[in-house]
Design an enzyme around this catalytic site. Structure first.
Site, PDB file in Angstrom:
ATOM      1  N   SER A 173       0.755  -1.340  -0.148  1.00 43.38           N
ATOM      2  CA  SER A 173       0.014  -0.024   0.106  1.00 43.38           C
ATOM      3  C   SER A 173       0.578   1.197   0.160  1.00 43.38           C
ATOM      4  CB  SER A 173      -0.951   0.077   1.098  1.00 43.38           C
ATOM      5  OG  SER A 173      -1.868   1.416   1.224  1.00 43.38           O
ATOM      6  N   LEU A 174       0.577   2.210  -0.787  1.00 47.06           N
ATOM      7  CA  LEU A 174       1.309   3.429  -0.802  1.00 47.06           C
ATOM      8  C   LEU A 174       0.313   4.636   0.071  1.00 47.06           C
ATOM      9  CD1 LEU A 174       2.009   3.802  -4.733  1.00 47.06           C
ATOM     10  CD2 LEU A 174       3.390   3.046  -2.832  1.00 47.06           C
ATOM     11  N   THR A 201      -8.484  -2.201   2.385  1.00 48.36           N
ATOM     12  CA  THR A 201      -8.244  -2.486   0.786  1.00 48.36           C
ATOM     13  C   THR A 201      -8.482  -4.104   1.043  1.00 48.36           C
ATOM     14  OG1 THR A 201      -6.617  -2.452  -0.938  1.00 48.36           O
ATOM     15  CG2 THR A 201      -5.800  -2.832   1.497  1.00 48.36           C
ATOM     16  N   LYS A 225     -13.127  -5.098   1.705  1.00 46.14           N
ATOM     17  CA  LYS A 225     -13.901  -3.665   1.441  1.00 46.14           C
ATOM     18  C   LYS A 225     -15.441  -4.075   1.580  1.00 46.14           C
ATOM     19  CE  LYS A 225     -11.255  -0.763  -1.432  1.00 46.14           C
ATOM     20  NZ  LYS A 225     -11.264  -0.286  -2.601  1.00 46.14           N
ATOM     21  N   ASP A 267     -13.677   5.957  -3.054  1.00 47.87           N
ATOM     22  CA  ASP A 267     -13.093   5.512  -4.562  1.00 47.87           C
ATOM     23  C   ASP A 267     -14.000   6.313  -5.549  1.00 47.87           C
ATOM     24  OD1 ASP A 267     -10.844   4.131  -3.528  1.00 47.87           O
ATOM     25  OD2 ASP A 267     -12.185   2.294  -3.475  1.00 47.87           O
ATOM     26  N   GLY A 278     -13.883  -4.892 -17.106  1.00 47.64           N
ATOM     27  CA  GLY A 278     -13.777  -5.947 -15.866  1.00 47.64           C
ATOM     28  C   GLY A 278     -14.963  -5.463 -14.990  1.00 47.64           C
ATOM     29  N   GLY A 292     -14.953  -6.387 -11.430  1.00 46.36           N
ATOM     30  CA  GLY A 292     -14.555  -6.818  -9.773  1.00 46.36           C
ATOM     31  C   GLY A 292     -14.887  -5.634  -9.000  1.00 46.36           C
ATOM     32  N   LEU A 311      -7.097   2.522 -14.265  1.00 47.96           N
ATOM     33  CA  LEU A 311      -7.076   2.773 -12.779  1.00 47.96           C
ATOM     34  C   LEU A 311      -5.716   2.472 -12.326  1.00 47.96           C
ATOM     35  CD1 LEU A 311     -10.113   2.998 -12.891  1.00 47.96           C
ATOM     36  CD2 LEU A 311     -10.346   1.500 -11.002  1.00 47.96           C
ATOM     37  N   TYR A 361      -1.851   2.512 -11.749  1.00 47.62           N
ATOM     38  CA  TYR A 361      -0.798   3.823 -11.609  1.00 47.62           C
ATOM     39  C   TYR A 361       0.734   3.218 -11.649  1.00 47.62           C
ATOM     40  CZ  TYR A 361      -1.926   2.499  -6.712  1.00 47.62           C
ATOM     41  OH  TYR A 361      -2.128   1.624  -5.592  1.00 47.62           O
ATOM     42  N   GLY A 414      -4.453   5.951 -13.044  1.00 48.22           N
ATOM     43  CA  GLY A 414      -5.012   6.025 -11.593  1.00 48.22           C
ATOM     44  C   GLY A 414      -4.573   6.693 -10.535  1.00 48.22           C
TER      45      GLY A 414
HETATM   46  P1  NAP Z   1     -10.621  -7.420  -8.532  1.00 46.06           P
HETATM   47  O1  NAP Z   1     -11.802  -7.438  -7.610  1.00 46.06           O
HETATM   48  O2  NAP Z   1      -9.868  -8.383  -8.467  1.00 46.06           O
HETATM   49  O3  NAP Z   1     -11.335  -7.289 -10.212  1.00 46.06           O
HETATM   50  C1  NAP Z   1     -10.362  -7.272 -11.240  1.00 46.06           C
HETATM   51  C2  NAP Z   1     -11.300  -7.550 -12.466  1.00 46.06           C
HETATM   52  O4  NAP Z   1     -10.527  -7.657 -13.696  1.00 46.06           O
HETATM   53  C3  NAP Z   1     -12.219  -8.825 -12.507  1.00 46.06           C
HETATM   54  O5  NAP Z   1     -13.508  -8.565 -13.125  1.00 46.06           O
HETATM   55  C4  NAP Z   1     -11.536  -9.816 -13.321  1.00 46.06           C
HETATM   56  O6  NAP Z   1     -12.339 -10.748 -13.796  1.00 46.06           O
HETATM   57  C5  NAP Z   1     -10.882  -8.898 -14.282  1.00 46.06           C
HETATM   58  N1  NAP Z   1      -9.748  -9.652 -14.786  1.00 46.06           N
HETATM   59  C6  NAP Z   1      -8.469 -10.039 -13.975  1.00 46.06           C
HETATM   60  N2  NAP Z   1      -7.733 -10.537 -15.127  1.00 46.06           N
HETATM   61  C7  NAP Z   1      -8.227 -10.578 -16.204  1.00 46.06           C
HETATM   62  C8  NAP Z   1      -7.817 -10.929 -17.534  1.00 46.06           C
HETATM   63  N3  NAP Z   1      -6.665 -11.524 -17.768  1.00 46.06           N
HETATM   64  N4  NAP Z   1      -8.676 -10.790 -18.512  1.00 46.06           N
HETATM   65  C9  NAP Z   1     -10.104 -10.210 -18.328  1.00 46.06           C
HETATM   66  N5  NAP Z   1     -10.325  -9.833 -17.333  1.00 46.06           N
HETATM   67  C10 NAP Z   1      -9.521  -9.864 -16.100  1.00 46.06           C
HETATM   68  O7  NAP Z   1      -9.658  -6.062  -8.510  1.00 46.06           O
HETATM   69  P2  NAP Z   1     -10.100  -4.625  -8.112  1.00 46.06           P
HETATM   70  O8  NAP Z   1      -9.935  -4.393  -6.730  1.00 46.06           O
HETATM   71  O9  NAP Z   1     -11.419  -4.335  -8.867  1.00 46.06           O
HETATM   72  O10 NAP Z   1      -8.835  -3.921  -8.938  1.00 46.06           O
HETATM   73  C11 NAP Z   1      -8.554  -3.868 -10.079  1.00 46.06           C
HETATM   74  C12 NAP Z   1      -7.444  -2.826 -10.451  1.00 46.06           C
HETATM   75  O11 NAP Z   1      -7.930  -1.474 -10.159  1.00 46.06           O
HETATM   76  C13 NAP Z   1      -6.156  -3.269  -9.811  1.00 46.06           C
HETATM   77  O12 NAP Z   1      -5.198  -2.815 -10.990  1.00 46.06           O
HETATM   78  C14 NAP Z   1      -6.161  -2.095  -8.784  1.00 46.06           C
HETATM   79  O13 NAP Z   1      -4.739  -2.018  -8.608  1.00 46.06           O
HETATM   80  C15 NAP Z   1      -6.953  -0.850  -9.618  1.00 46.06           C
HETATM   81  N6  NAP Z   1      -7.175  -0.096  -8.610  1.00 46.06           N
HETATM   82  C16 NAP Z   1      -6.869   1.398  -8.691  1.00 46.06           C
HETATM   83  C17 NAP Z   1      -7.375   2.157  -7.522  1.00 46.06           C
HETATM   84  C18 NAP Z   1      -7.015   3.526  -7.686  1.00 46.06           C
HETATM   85  O14 NAP Z   1      -6.680   4.239  -6.754  1.00 46.06           O
HETATM   86  N7  NAP Z   1      -6.094   4.206  -8.552  1.00 46.06           N
HETATM   87  C19 NAP Z   1      -8.356   1.873  -6.771  1.00 46.06           C
HETATM   88  C20 NAP Z   1      -8.884   0.461  -6.899  1.00 46.06           C
HETATM   89  C21 NAP Z   1      -8.455  -0.504  -7.626  1.00 46.06           C
HETATM   90  P3  NAP Z   1     -12.628 -12.051 -13.040  1.00 46.06           P
HETATM   91  O15 NAP Z   1     -13.606 -11.575 -12.041  1.00 46.06           O
HETATM   92  O16 NAP Z   1     -13.506 -13.037 -14.113  1.00 46.06           O
HETATM   93  O17 NAP Z   1     -11.637 -12.910 -12.406  1.00 46.06           O
END
Ligand code: NAP
Length: 287
Positions: free
Chosen positions: A21-22, A68, A72, A108, A132, A134, A230, A232, A253
């Protein structure tokens, strides 16, 4: 770093893992700039110990904390109050202490829309494509609805998860705004969209040459479109490099991370967050 005294107020982040975590870096830079007697630390909490940990944080007088992955959603039954935005998203990333107990919200959403609002677009004519479905995608959907997008197209690889995603909103208005598609629909959706958002981890370090879309597909995007990743690390991702070559406006992001943290710090301290200090602390570290 802030100076620790006998009166130092405690803030932190819980997750599992949490060492990446940053937030401690960013929040302690802000605390130092504000000159307040607070400190922000990272607490690794195993999912089986979440209930005990949250009770412990209350017992030792913690003022507030971020949440995180993977807590969540699991934290919600342990809170006494939720803001409407946290109820809409169904996930909490910020908690603060009140006389009635822990109060949770989701910053967020505000963090995500902040750089979009700065672009001053007419969002009522924008039909975004979100890659995505998730945890992060839930906050993105609520944010896009807040902006006024009339239809939000979410693309995923697992049709069962997509169906659950479509029907899992306490607010029926959100379900009505949502359309969900398998990955093969992108050929049709990308040329017609004005905003493409990546919420998958594809392209995140160390897999920096990966992108959720092919070069050929990105070449069908309108050069007037906005492309938002998203992720960074790295800055820019391969996805954003493809979009830049196409002439699109690109956002990464980092600003979302800064703005969600600033919103949380303002809740905890009641003071305006030093956003520029927080942004610079992250930029310097990531460079
Ligand atoms: P998550 O709950 O694990 O969701 C990831 C999503 O991506 C899921 O729908 C997953 O599909 C899909 N996915 C993963 N690998 C894939 C692939 N190879 N092909 C197609 N779909 C794929 O993760 P999250 O919490 O949503 O976070 C997602 C990203 O957002 C991360 O990189 C995180 O660092 C970033 N993020 C950034 C911030 C920010 O402040 N900038 C905040 C939150 C998150 P399945 O469900 O089918 O596995």
């Amino acid at each position: 770093m802030p100076t620790i005294t006998g009166k130092t107020k405690l803030l932190g982040v819980i997750g599992h893992p949490v060492s990446h975590s940053l937030s401690p870096l960013m929040q302690n830079a802000a605390i130092t700039a504000l000159g307040i007697d607070w400190v922000y630390v990272a607490w690794p909490i195993h999912p089986t110990e979440l209930t005990m940990a949250v009770a412990g944080l209350a017992a030792i007088g913690v003022q507030g904390f971020n949440i995180t992955i993977p807590h969540k959603q699991a934290i919600i039954p342990l809170l006494q109050q939720l803001t409407p935005v946290a109820q809409q998203v169904g996930a909490v990333n910020t908690v603060w202490r009140t006389e009635a107990g822990w109060h949770g919200t989701n910053t967020d959403v505000a963090g995500f829309i902040s750089p979009l609002q700065a672009l001053n677009q007419n969002w009522s004519s924008v039909t975004p494509v979100v890659l995505g479905n998730g945890g992060a995608a839930r906050a993105i959907v609520v944010g896009l609805a807040q902006l006024g997008c009339p239809c939000i197209q979410v693309v995923g690889r697992d049709l069962d998860k997509l169906t659950v995603f479509k029907t899992s909103w306490p607010d029926p208005a959100l379900e009505k705004l949502l359309e969900v598609y398998g990955w093969d629909a992108l050929e049709r959706l990308i040329p017609a969209t004005q905003l493409l958002v990546n919420t998958t981890p594809i392209g995140m370090a160390p897999d920096v040459t990966a992108s959720p879309v092919s070069d050929e597909l990105m070449k069908t995007l309108s050069p007037q479109a906005i492309v938002y990743d998203l992720i960074y690390t790295p800055r820019p991702t391969h996805f954003l490099q493809q979009a830049k070559r196409q002439g699109a406006i690109t956002l990464d992001g980092l600003e979302m991370l800064v703005q969600q943290g600033a919103a949380a710090l303002e809740i905890w301290t009641g003071q305006a967050a030093p956003v520029a200090v927080m942004r610079e602390a992250l930029q310097t570290y990531l460079e």
